[in-house]
Design a protein around this motif. Structure first.
Motif, PDB file in Angstrom:
ATOM      1  N   LYS A   1       0.813  -1.220   0.000  1.00  0.00           N
ATOM      2  CA  LYS A   1       0.000   0.000   0.000  1.00  0.00           C
ATOM      3  C   LYS A   1       0.844   1.267   0.000  1.00  0.00           C
ATOM      4  O   LYS A   1       0.310   2.370  -0.089  1.00  0.00           O
ATOM      5  N   HIS A   2       2.173   1.103   0.140  1.00  0.00           N
ATOM      6  CA  HIS A   2       3.079   2.259   0.270  1.00  0.00           C
ATOM      7  C   HIS A   2       2.626   3.137   1.428  1.00  0.00           C
ATOM      8  O   HIS A   2       2.543   4.366   1.315  1.00  0.00           O
ATOM      9  N   GLU A   3       2.362   2.497   2.560  1.00  0.00           N
ATOM     10  CA  GLU A   3       1.809   3.196   3.719  1.00  0.00           C
ATOM     11  C   GLU A   3       2.726   3.012   4.923  1.00  0.00           C
ATOM     12  O   GLU A   3       3.105   1.895   5.280  1.00  0.00           O
ATOM     13  N   LEU A   4       3.076   4.128   5.540  1.00  0.00           N
ATOM     14  CA  LEU A   4       3.881   4.135   6.752  1.00  0.00           C
ATOM     15  C   LEU A   4       2.988   4.578   7.907  1.00  0.00           C
ATOM     16  O   LEU A   4       2.311   5.606   7.818  1.00  0.00           O
ATOM     17  N   SER A   5       2.964   3.803   8.992  1.00  0.00           N
ATOM     18  CA  SER A   5       2.078   4.151  10.108  1.00  0.00           C
ATOM     19  C   SER A   5       2.825   4.149  11.431  1.00  0.00           C
ATOM     20  O   SER A   5       3.780   3.388  11.632  1.00  0.00           O
ATOM     21  N   PHE A   6       2.383   5.034  12.313  1.00  0.00           N
ATOM     22  CA  PHE A   6       2.903   5.132  13.671  1.00  0.00           C
ATOM     23  C   PHE A   6       1.713   5.290  14.600  1.00  0.00           C
ATOM     24  O   PHE A   6       1.030   6.315  14.601  1.00  0.00           O
TER      25      PHE A   6
END
Length: 226
Positions: free
Chosen positions: A139-144
């Motif tokens: 998804k080309h998703e970075l999460s914190f």
């Protein structure tokens, strides 16, 4: 597999098609001779690989790249004349995955195509996690925690490498190898541009989740929040 060749020269397009047939016998190969046709093709038909010549008659190849990169996750290989070093640098900064200069050797061409495709498969199937930071490469998703940010393809690859080596220095050579399989003239500057954009996204969207620290003249190191 769907392969899109964007090339206005019939002889060059025919040569590229013939080389690809050596390894990808069953591939559907579409040839677009203008930038406009290429953008329309990517919008209407999923491509698994795009080979983009920069010297098109109706639209600058960099403009075509700018149009299609946001709408396809397929590897994009820029095919260009050897004197176009400045444009190659710009293309890589805009999200091209690889480049090859004309004239090229058949085996070298196929090797770069295979590398780009294999890298795409591995990137698209990975979920990488360290602490409260997670990257979904598909998804080309970075999460914190509850915050998230969407990355470009190249930003995803850089962040994945930094996260996998959390706290360790990742040098310019390692990043170049991950992105393009080799360093090229100006690649360190391209990486600095990518990391600068990545930092801005992280600072804006992830608050204090992580910090990309510069190791002057060497590379970068990721520091995660406690």
């Amino acid at each position: 597999m769907n392969i899109l060749i964007v090339e206005d020269n019939d002889a060059a397009a025919s040569t590229i098609s013939s080389i690809l047939r050596l390894s990808y016998h069953d591939a559907k190969i579409t040839v677009c001779r203008t930038g406009y046709e290429a953008v329309e093709s990517v919008n209407s038909d999923k491509a698994d690989l795009v080979l983009l010549d920069l010297g098109l008659p109706d639209m600058n190849g960099l403009k075509v790249l700018d149009e299609i990169r946001p709408i396809t996750g397929a590897p994009i290989i820029v095919v260009t004349a050897c004197e176009d070093e400045e444009n190659v640098l710009k293309a890589l900064e805009q999200g091209a995955d690889e480049y090859i200069t004309k004239p090229f050797r058949h085996l070298e061409f196929l090797a770069r195509v295979k590398k780009a495709l294999s890298k795409n498969i591995s990137q698209n199937t990975a979920i990488i996690k360290s602490g409260d930071i997670t990257i979904d490469c598909a998804k080309h998703e970075l999460s914190f925690r509850n915050d998230r940010v969407f990355l470009t393809r190249v930003e995803t690859m850089i962040m994945s490498l930094l996260l996998q080596r959390n706290g360790q220095i990742v040098d310019y050579r390692d990043i170049s190898d991950a992105l393009w399989g080799h360093a090229y003239p100006g690649s360190d500057e391209s990486i600095r541009v990518y990391v600068s954009r990545l930092r801005m996204k992280i600072e804006k969207n992830l608050k204090a989740g992580c910090i990309i620290k510069n190791e002057a003249g060497i590379g970068y190191r990721l520091s995660l929040a406690e």
